[in-house]
Design a protein around this motif. Structure first.
Motif, PDB file in Angstrom:
ATOM      1  N   ARG A 123       0.945  -1.493  -0.049  1.00 42.47           N
ATOM      2  CA  ARG A 123      -0.014   0.051   0.087  1.00 42.47           C
ATOM      3  C   ARG A 123       0.799   1.307  -0.013  1.00 42.47           C
ATOM      4  NH1 ARG A 123      -2.476  -3.451   3.681  1.00 42.47           N
ATOM      5  NH2 ARG A 123      -1.435  -2.513   5.320  1.00 42.47           N
ATOM      6  N   ILE A 124       2.118   1.088  -0.196  1.00 42.21           N
ATOM      7  CA  ILE A 124       3.069   2.384  -0.384  1.00 42.21           C
ATOM      8  C   ILE A 124       2.541   3.378  -1.270  1.00 42.21           C
ATOM      9  CG2 ILE A 124       4.701   1.608  -1.731  1.00 42.21           C
ATOM     10  CD1 ILE A 124       6.823   2.404   0.478  1.00 42.21           C
ATOM     11  N   ALA A 125       2.095   2.845  -2.644  1.00 38.63           N
ATOM     12  CA  ALA A 125       1.572   3.916  -3.566  1.00 38.63           C
ATOM     13  C   ALA A 125       0.490   4.633  -2.880  1.00 38.63           C
ATOM     14  CB  ALA A 125       1.077   2.919  -4.914  1.00 38.63           C
ATOM     15  N   ILE A 126      -0.449   4.167  -2.205  1.00 33.08           N
ATOM     16  CA  ILE A 126      -1.711   4.922  -1.530  1.00 33.08           C
ATOM     17  C   ILE A 126      -0.978   5.898  -0.610  1.00 33.08           C
ATOM     18  CG2 ILE A 126      -3.412   4.846  -0.133  1.00 33.08           C
ATOM     19  CD1 ILE A 126      -3.926   1.864  -1.195  1.00 33.08           C
ATOM     20  N   MET A 127       0.040   5.446   0.239  1.00 35.13           N
ATOM     21  CA  MET A 127       0.804   6.510   1.236  1.00 35.13           C
ATOM     22  C   MET A 127       1.435   7.296   0.432  1.00 35.13           C
ATOM     23  SD  MET A 127      -0.397   5.563   4.045  1.00 35.13           S
ATOM     24  CE  MET A 127       0.463   6.851   4.690  1.00 35.13           C
ATOM     25  N   SER A 128       1.904   7.286  -0.800  1.00 35.71           N
ATOM     26  CA  SER A 128       2.824   8.203  -1.637  1.00 35.71           C
ATOM     27  C   SER A 128       1.795   9.079  -2.058  1.00 35.71           C
ATOM     28  CB  SER A 128       3.493   7.478  -2.838  1.00 35.71           C
ATOM     29  OG  SER A 128       3.975   8.501  -3.593  1.00 35.71           O
ATOM     30  N   PHE A 129       0.686   8.911  -2.520  1.00 33.89           N
ATOM     31  CA  PHE A 129      -0.424   9.883  -2.945  1.00 33.89           C
ATOM     32  C   PHE A 129      -1.074  10.824  -1.748  1.00 33.89           C
ATOM     33  CE2 PHE A 129      -4.900  10.969  -3.353  1.00 33.89           C
ATOM     34  CZ  PHE A 129      -4.836  11.697  -4.596  1.00 33.89           C
ATOM     35  N   ILE A 130      -1.083  10.191  -0.700  1.00 34.32           N
ATOM     36  CA  ILE A 130      -1.404  10.749   0.481  1.00 34.32           C
ATOM     37  C   ILE A 130      -0.526  11.965   0.874  1.00 34.32           C
ATOM     38  CG2 ILE A 130      -2.087  10.917   2.834  1.00 34.32           C
ATOM     39  CD1 ILE A 130      -3.316   8.009   2.376  1.00 34.32           C
ATOM     40  N   TYR A 131       0.765  11.397   0.760  1.00 33.53           N
ATOM     41  CA  TYR A 131       2.033  12.215   1.088  1.00 33.53           C
ATOM     42  C   TYR A 131       2.143  13.480   0.161  1.00 33.53           C
ATOM     43  CZ  TYR A 131       3.272   8.770   4.436  1.00 33.53           C
ATOM     44  OH  TYR A 131       3.623   8.031   5.318  1.00 33.53           O
ATOM     45  N   GLY A 132       1.719  13.090  -1.318  1.00 34.00           N
ATOM     46  CA  GLY A 132       1.869  14.158  -2.206  1.00 34.00           C
ATOM     47  C   GLY A 132       0.796  15.085  -1.705  1.00 34.00           C
ATOM     48  N   CYS A 133      -0.364  14.894  -1.724  1.00 32.76           N
ATOM     49  CA  CYS A 133      -1.462  15.827  -1.320  1.00 32.76           C
ATOM     50  C   CYS A 133      -1.283  16.526  -0.045  1.00 32.76           C
ATOM     51  CB  CYS A 133      -2.844  15.064  -1.000  1.00 32.76           C
ATOM     52  SG  CYS A 133      -3.467  14.115  -2.275  1.00 32.76           S
ATOM     53  N   ILE A 134      -0.573  16.039   1.101  1.00 31.32           N
ATOM     54  CA  ILE A 134      -0.074  16.746   1.976  1.00 31.32           C
ATOM     55  C   ILE A 134       1.030  17.816   1.624  1.00 31.32           C
ATOM     56  CG2 ILE A 134       1.167  16.896   4.159  1.00 31.32           C
ATOM     57  CD1 ILE A 134      -0.081  13.965   4.762  1.00 31.32           C
ATOM     58  N   GLY A 135       1.862  17.599   0.690  1.00 28.30           N
ATOM     59  CA  GLY A 135       2.940  18.503   0.275  1.00 28.30           C
ATOM     60  C   GLY A 135       2.194  19.510  -0.789  1.00 28.30           C
ATOM     61  N   LEU A 136       1.127  19.359  -1.461  1.00 22.99           N
ATOM     62  CA  LEU A 136       0.477  20.384  -2.219  1.00 22.99           C
ATOM     63  C   LEU A 136      -0.271  21.307  -1.400  1.00 22.99           C
ATOM     64  CD1 LEU A 136      -0.487  21.143  -4.800  1.00 22.99           C
ATOM     65  CD2 LEU A 136      -2.449  19.600  -4.711  1.00 22.99           C
ATOM     66  N   THR A 137      -0.970  20.556  -0.288  1.00 22.54           N
ATOM     67  CA  THR A 137      -1.480  21.384   0.766  1.00 22.54           C
ATOM     68  C   THR A 137      -0.529  22.453   1.415  1.00 22.54           C
ATOM     69  OG1 THR A 137      -3.259  19.824   1.168  1.00 22.54           O
ATOM     70  CG2 THR A 137      -3.166  21.405   2.724  1.00 22.54           C
ATOM     71  N   VAL A 138       0.462  22.032   1.886  1.00 22.67           N
ATOM     72  CA  VAL A 138       1.538  22.747   2.669  1.00 22.67           C
ATOM     73  C   VAL A 138       1.979  23.768   1.578  1.00 22.67           C
ATOM     74  CG1 VAL A 138       3.941  22.835   3.261  1.00 22.67           C
ATOM     75  CG2 VAL A 138       2.296  20.897   4.147  1.00 22.67           C
ATOM     76  N   ALA A 139       2.180  23.646   0.259  1.00 23.11           N
ATOM     77  CA  ALA A 139       2.653  24.631  -0.736  1.00 23.11           C
ATOM     78  C   ALA A 139       1.623  25.401  -0.847  1.00 23.11           C
ATOM     79  CB  ALA A 139       2.795  23.729  -1.860  1.00 23.11           C
ATOM     80  N   ILE A 140       0.230  25.112  -0.961  1.00 21.06           N
ATOM     81  CA  ILE A 140      -0.631  26.201  -1.247  1.00 21.06           C
ATOM     82  C   ILE A 140      -0.765  27.183  -0.023  1.00 21.06           C
ATOM     83  CG2 ILE A 140      -3.132  26.577  -1.276  1.00 21.06           C
ATOM     84  CD1 ILE A 140      -3.150  24.060  -3.273  1.00 21.06           C
ATOM     85  N   VAL A 141      -0.831  26.609   1.162  1.00 17.25           N
ATOM     86  CA  VAL A 141      -0.883  27.421   2.517  1.00 17.25           C
ATOM     87  C   VAL A 141       0.222  28.304   2.600  1.00 17.25           C
ATOM     88  CG1 VAL A 141      -1.017  27.289   4.998  1.00 17.25           C
ATOM     89  CG2 VAL A 141      -2.456  25.851   3.602  1.00 17.25           C
TER      90      VAL A 141
END
Length: 174
Positions: free
Chosen positions: A52-70
């Motif tokens: 399930r590491i690909a699912i976690m990678s997607f979640i981590y990417g979403c966290i990175g995108l959120t941090v970038a926007i904020v």
């Protein structure tokens, strides 16, 4: 509590793959397989669940995108608005095309770094941890299959010799 395992050593990955299929067909539980390089299809042959590491990678990417926007909204719009190249700094939406490279880079940064950390933690690999391979030849050119036994050592050893094992050993595992 110590338990016994039978260790079979192979010198060819194709022979190993066939042996894993035969051992699984005989309904024996394979504890672990040690290989000097990744063997394509071995995880499916062993019956391992998909990762399930690909699912976690997607979640981590979403966290990175959120941090970038904020982060960009706070720094460039609210905290210290600047007129750079004639771009107005009234809202984030007006400036978003200029922020796309930053959003991309932080998405990749967070996904890559957090995924590596997750992999190491999930694999129980931390700094200064001693290697767990039972035979040093598995880091060079041999393949080792460990099978848990419960009083049927001779039967399992005979099966492994039939599958093409070069060497079969019975070991105590702690």
């Amino acid at each position: 509590m110590a338990s016994k395992v039978v260790q079979a050593i192979y010198n060819d990955d194709d022979v190993l793959m066939n042996a894993v299929k035969q051992v699984r067909a005989a309904h024996h539980h394979i504890e672990e397989v040690y290989t000097p390089f990744p063997v394509h299809g071995l995880d499916k042959a062993m019956g391992l669940a998909p990762t399930r590491i690909a699912i976690m990678s997607f979640i981590y990417g979403c966290i990175g995108l959120t941090v970038a926007i904020v982060m960009m909204n706070f720094i460039m719009i609210e905290d210290w608005p600047q007129n750079i190249g004639g771009k107005p700094s009234f809202s984030y939406i007006e400036n978003m095309p200029a922020f796309v490279p930053i959003m991309f880079e932080l998405t990749v940064f967070f996904a890559a770094h957090l995924m590596v950390i997750t992999f190491y933690l999930r694999s129980k690999m931390w700094p200064f941890k001693e290697a767990e391979n039972p035979d040093v030849r598995t880091t060079d050119d041999h393949f080792l299959m460990e099978i848990a036994v419960h009083g049927n050592e001779e039967e399992v050893a005979a099966l492994l010799k039939e599958t093409g094992a070069v060497e079969v050993n019975i070991q105590e595992k702690h």
